[in-house]
Motif scaffolding. Sequence first.
Motif, PDB file in Angstrom:
ATOM      1  N   PHE A 154       0.834  -1.354  -0.618  1.00 30.45           N
ATOM      2  CA  PHE A 154       0.159   0.267  -0.109  1.00 30.45           C
ATOM      3  C   PHE A 154       1.570   1.342  -0.292  1.00 30.45           C
ATOM      4  CE2 PHE A 154      -2.522  -3.441   1.292  1.00 30.45           C
ATOM      5  CZ  PHE A 154      -4.106  -3.035   0.639  1.00 30.45           C
ATOM      6  N   LEU A 155       1.882   1.349   0.836  1.00 31.14           N
ATOM      7  CA  LEU A 155       3.052   2.111   0.402  1.00 31.14           C
ATOM      8  C   LEU A 155       3.705   2.608  -0.658  1.00 31.14           C
ATOM      9  CD1 LEU A 155       4.696   1.451   3.846  1.00 31.14           C
ATOM     10  CD2 LEU A 155       3.206   3.433   3.540  1.00 31.14           C
ATOM     11  N   ALA A 156       3.626   1.153  -1.480  1.00 28.77           N
ATOM     12  CA  ALA A 156       3.665   1.046  -3.118  1.00 28.77           C
ATOM     13  C   ALA A 156       3.191   2.234  -3.776  1.00 28.77           C
ATOM     14  CB  ALA A 156       4.405   0.298  -3.120  1.00 28.77           C
ATOM     15  N   PHE A 157       1.832   1.836  -3.850  1.00 27.39           N
ATOM     16  CA  PHE A 157       0.969   1.771  -4.382  1.00 27.39           C
ATOM     17  C   PHE A 157      -0.409   2.816  -4.536  1.00 27.39           C
ATOM     18  CE2 PHE A 157       2.994  -2.119  -6.292  1.00 27.39           C
ATOM     19  CZ  PHE A 157       2.877  -1.559  -8.350  1.00 27.39           C
ATOM     20  N   THR A 158      -0.946   3.494  -2.892  1.00 27.02           N
ATOM     21  CA  THR A 158      -1.098   4.258  -3.125  1.00 27.02           C
ATOM     22  C   THR A 158      -1.186   5.367  -2.395  1.00 27.02           C
ATOM     23  OG1 THR A 158      -2.059   2.978  -0.785  1.00 27.02           O
ATOM     24  CG2 THR A 158      -3.063   1.754  -2.655  1.00 27.02           C
ATOM     25  N   ASN A 159      -1.799   5.848  -1.447  1.00 19.85           N
ATOM     26  CA  ASN A 159      -1.708   7.148  -1.350  1.00 19.85           C
ATOM     27  C   ASN A 159      -1.658   6.931   0.910  1.00 19.85           C
ATOM     28  OD1 ASN A 159      -4.192   7.066  -0.473  1.00 19.85           O
ATOM     29  ND2 ASN A 159      -4.352   9.216  -1.223  1.00 19.85           N
ATOM     30  N   ALA A 160      -1.480   5.726   1.006  1.00 26.20           N
ATOM     31  CA  ALA A 160      -1.535   4.676   2.306  1.00 26.20           C
ATOM     32  C   ALA A 160      -0.307   5.851   3.272  1.00 26.20           C
ATOM     33  CB  ALA A 160      -1.504   3.821   2.640  1.00 26.20           C
ATOM     34  N   THR A 161      -0.730   5.981   4.668  1.00 25.51           N
ATOM     35  CA  THR A 161      -0.182   7.204   5.803  1.00 25.51           C
ATOM     36  C   THR A 161      -0.006   5.432   6.916  1.00 25.51           C
ATOM     37  OG1 THR A 161      -1.225   8.407   6.589  1.00 25.51           O
ATOM     38  CG2 THR A 161      -0.371   9.063   5.136  1.00 25.51           C
ATOM     39  N   LEU A 162       0.978   5.506   7.311  1.00 22.76           N
ATOM     40  CA  LEU A 162       1.312   4.816   8.265  1.00 22.76           C
ATOM     41  C   LEU A 162       1.172   5.622   9.984  1.00 22.76           C
ATOM     42  CD1 LEU A 162       4.461   2.166   7.845  1.00 22.76           C
ATOM     43  CD2 LEU A 162       2.763   1.565   8.024  1.00 22.76           C
ATOM     44  N   GLU A 163       0.413   5.080  10.870  1.00 30.05           N
ATOM     45  CA  GLU A 163      -0.106   6.468  12.604  1.00 30.05           C
ATOM     46  C   GLU A 163       0.478   5.872  12.804  1.00 30.05           C
ATOM     47  OE1 GLU A 163      -2.813   9.044  11.391  1.00 30.05           O
ATOM     48  OE2 GLU A 163      -3.203   8.588   8.973  1.00 30.05           O
ATOM     49  N   PRO A 164       0.435   6.342  14.058  1.00 30.48           N
ATOM     50  CA  PRO A 164       0.790   5.333  15.632  1.00 30.48           C
ATOM     51  C   PRO A 164      -0.650   5.096  15.795  1.00 30.48           C
ATOM     52  CG  PRO A 164       2.014   7.348  15.626  1.00 30.48           C
ATOM     53  CD  PRO A 164       1.108   6.756  14.090  1.00 30.48           C
ATOM     54  N   GLY A 165      -0.891   3.649  15.981  1.00 25.79           N
ATOM     55  CA  GLY A 165      -2.385   2.724  16.110  1.00 25.79           C
ATOM     56  C   GLY A 165      -2.508   3.992  17.620  1.00 25.79           C
ATOM     57  N   PHE A 166      -2.830   3.916  18.684  1.00 25.57           N
ATOM     58  CA  PHE A 166      -3.305   3.957  19.184  1.00 25.57           C
ATOM     59  C   PHE A 166      -3.583   5.691  18.795  1.00 25.57           C
ATOM     60  CE2 PHE A 166      -3.896   7.423  23.191  1.00 25.57           C
ATOM     61  CZ  PHE A 166      -5.068   7.249  23.648  1.00 25.57           C
ATOM     62  N   GLU A 167      -2.776   6.938  18.084  1.00 31.60           N
ATOM     63  CA  GLU A 167      -3.266   8.393  17.817  1.00 31.60           C
ATOM     64  C   GLU A 167      -4.056   8.426  17.021  1.00 31.60           C
ATOM     65  OE1 GLU A 167       0.118  10.339  17.256  1.00 31.60           O
ATOM     66  OE2 GLU A 167       1.214   9.613  18.747  1.00 31.60           O
ATOM     67  N   LEU A 168      -4.537   7.233  16.342  1.00 32.86           N
ATOM     68  CA  LEU A 168      -5.567   7.267  15.362  1.00 32.86           C
ATOM     69  C   LEU A 168      -6.463   6.518  15.372  1.00 32.86           C
ATOM     70  CD1 LEU A 168      -6.717   7.037  12.279  1.00 32.86           C
ATOM     71  CD2 LEU A 168      -4.559   5.368  12.082  1.00 32.86           C
ATOM     72  N   ILE A 169      -6.449   4.991  16.435  1.00 28.30           N
ATOM     73  CA  ILE A 169      -8.218   5.399  16.899  1.00 28.30           C
ATOM     74  C   ILE A 169      -8.342   6.510  18.017  1.00 28.30           C
ATOM     75  CG2 ILE A 169      -9.138   3.526  18.370  1.00 28.30           C
ATOM     76  CD1 ILE A 169      -8.067   3.144  15.460  1.00 28.30           C
ATOM     77  N   ALA A 170      -8.097   6.458  18.968  1.00 22.46           N
ATOM     78  CA  ALA A 170      -8.277   7.595  19.809  1.00 22.46           C
ATOM     79  C   ALA A 170      -9.043   8.454  19.418  1.00 22.46           C
ATOM     80  CB  ALA A 170      -6.924   8.393  20.702  1.00 22.46           C
ATOM     81  N   GLY A 171      -7.850   9.322  18.001  1.00 21.42           N
ATOM     82  CA  GLY A 171      -9.339  10.561  17.306  1.00 21.42           C
ATOM     83  C   GLY A 171     -10.307   9.474  16.653  1.00 21.42           C
ATOM     84  N   ILE A 172     -10.746   8.746  16.208  1.00 23.65           N
ATOM     85  CA  ILE A 172     -11.332   7.641  16.077  1.00 23.65           C
ATOM     86  C   ILE A 172     -13.526   7.767  16.523  1.00 23.65           C
ATOM     87  CG2 ILE A 172     -13.098   5.742  15.116  1.00 23.65           C
ATOM     88  CD1 ILE A 172     -10.403   4.966  13.396  1.00 23.65           C
ATOM     89  N   VAL A 173     -12.270   7.677  18.163  1.00 20.69           N
ATOM     90  CA  VAL A 173     -13.164   7.473  18.943  1.00 20.69           C
ATOM     91  C   VAL A 173     -14.180   8.590  20.194  1.00 20.69           C
ATOM     92  CG1 VAL A 173     -12.885   4.847  19.228  1.00 20.69           C
ATOM     93  CG2 VAL A 173     -12.097   6.613  20.941  1.00 20.69           C
ATOM     94  N   GLY A 174     -13.231   9.415  19.162  1.00 26.24           N
ATOM     95  CA  GLY A 174     -12.797  11.189  20.528  1.00 26.24           C
ATOM     96  C   GLY A 174     -12.778  10.801  21.384  1.00 26.24           C
ATOM     97  N   LEU A 175     -12.267  10.219  22.259  1.00 27.62           N
ATOM     98  CA  LEU A 175     -11.450  10.404  23.493  1.00 27.62           C
ATOM     99  C   LEU A 175     -10.956  11.642  23.689  1.00 27.62           C
ATOM    100  CD1 LEU A 175     -10.583   8.374  25.478  1.00 27.62           C
ATOM    101  CD2 LEU A 175      -8.323   8.193  24.649  1.00 27.62           C
ATOM    102  N   GLY A 176     -10.329  12.025  23.373  1.00 26.82           N
ATOM    103  CA  GLY A 176      -9.920  14.214  24.200  1.00 26.82           C
ATOM    104  C   GLY A 176     -11.397  14.449  24.860  1.00 26.82           C
TER     105      GLY A 176
END
Length: 369
Positions: A253-275
């Motif tokens: 996915f890094l090669a053929f798409t615009n995918a990004t790697l992100e720290p897992g917790f930070e990404l999920i915290a944003g999804i669920v609205g933890l802050g």
Amino acid sequence: MRVLIAPDKFKGSLSAEEAATAMAQGVLAVYPDADVTRLPVADGGEGTLEAALAAGAVEQTSRVRGPLGREITAVWALEGTTAVLETARASGLMLVEPSVQTALASSSYGSGQLITAALNAGAREIILGIGGSAMSDGGAGALSALGLQILAADGSPVPPGGAGLALAAAVNASGLDPRLEGVTIRIAADVTNPLTGADGAAQVFGGQKGADSSARLLLDEALTNWARLLQDATGVDVDIPGAGAAGGFPAAFLAFTNATLEPGFELIAGIVGLGAAMAGADLVLTGEGSLDDQSRSGKAPLEVARMAAAAGIPVVLIAGQITLEPKVLAQYGVEAAVSLLDLAPSPEEAMARADYYVARATCAALEGA
């Protein structure tokens, strides 16, 4: 009193949501008038989907190929135009009986089919949680499901699975789903391992998938060939920190798409609205099955504690077992921590009646804090 309960799963005994429910029982036993909010979290691996569903995403199901090609039903989630997928649901270790053969042959094809299902549903953003995988195929199977041709020197398709990548000599991206160009793909990576080498996907994680030393070496050589082929085809160096997660799944996915790697917790915290959920809380409870030195590498409970401490909110932590010293926990703002093993007569009893002991441990932590 406003209490936010944000645990990860207790692997093998309780889902994160079940753990949150048991903690809530303990809180209400001590503080009957407490205003309790349950918000299961994850660090980007298994549990990511559950956290998204608990936060309001809508469950979806799709028929896909499992790691060894057998058709299965896989669950994913959709919230507006954001899809949340777990590779474990389509290509997970829980779907096979680990052996040398399965380690060599398991494919991520079904995870690519889940991405197609998300695209068909109108997703413009795809969140990928990639823990608990059976495969070591560098994401080749998933990209194949999305239209990439991976060919041997004689022009024939390579067989599925990580071992097949040793034969890969060319790729043809002309049939790749064009919708990938217009979608944001965010991959939640909770490890920093590269794709290949002594710290890479095969050598570090292959053993838990059934690979013996010879199979791990074979898979590492195959992934090295795959990395070279991807760089020749796209100019992208995919052998970077984090690309070794989930059998190297991010690489393709890094090669053929615009995918990004992100720290897992930070990404999920944003999804669920933890802050936002934490704002105004008087107390935060978190936890997971095992709190050990690995928990310091971005795992959810200590990251929840860090967030709460930064906001000046006291933290109570409940875990199946705790091997970290109290002084280490204090660095994360943890004011009280109780292990189920402090209360249960045996590890087996703690696992068998985890909900009961989580509630009891919560009571004990609050009464002793």
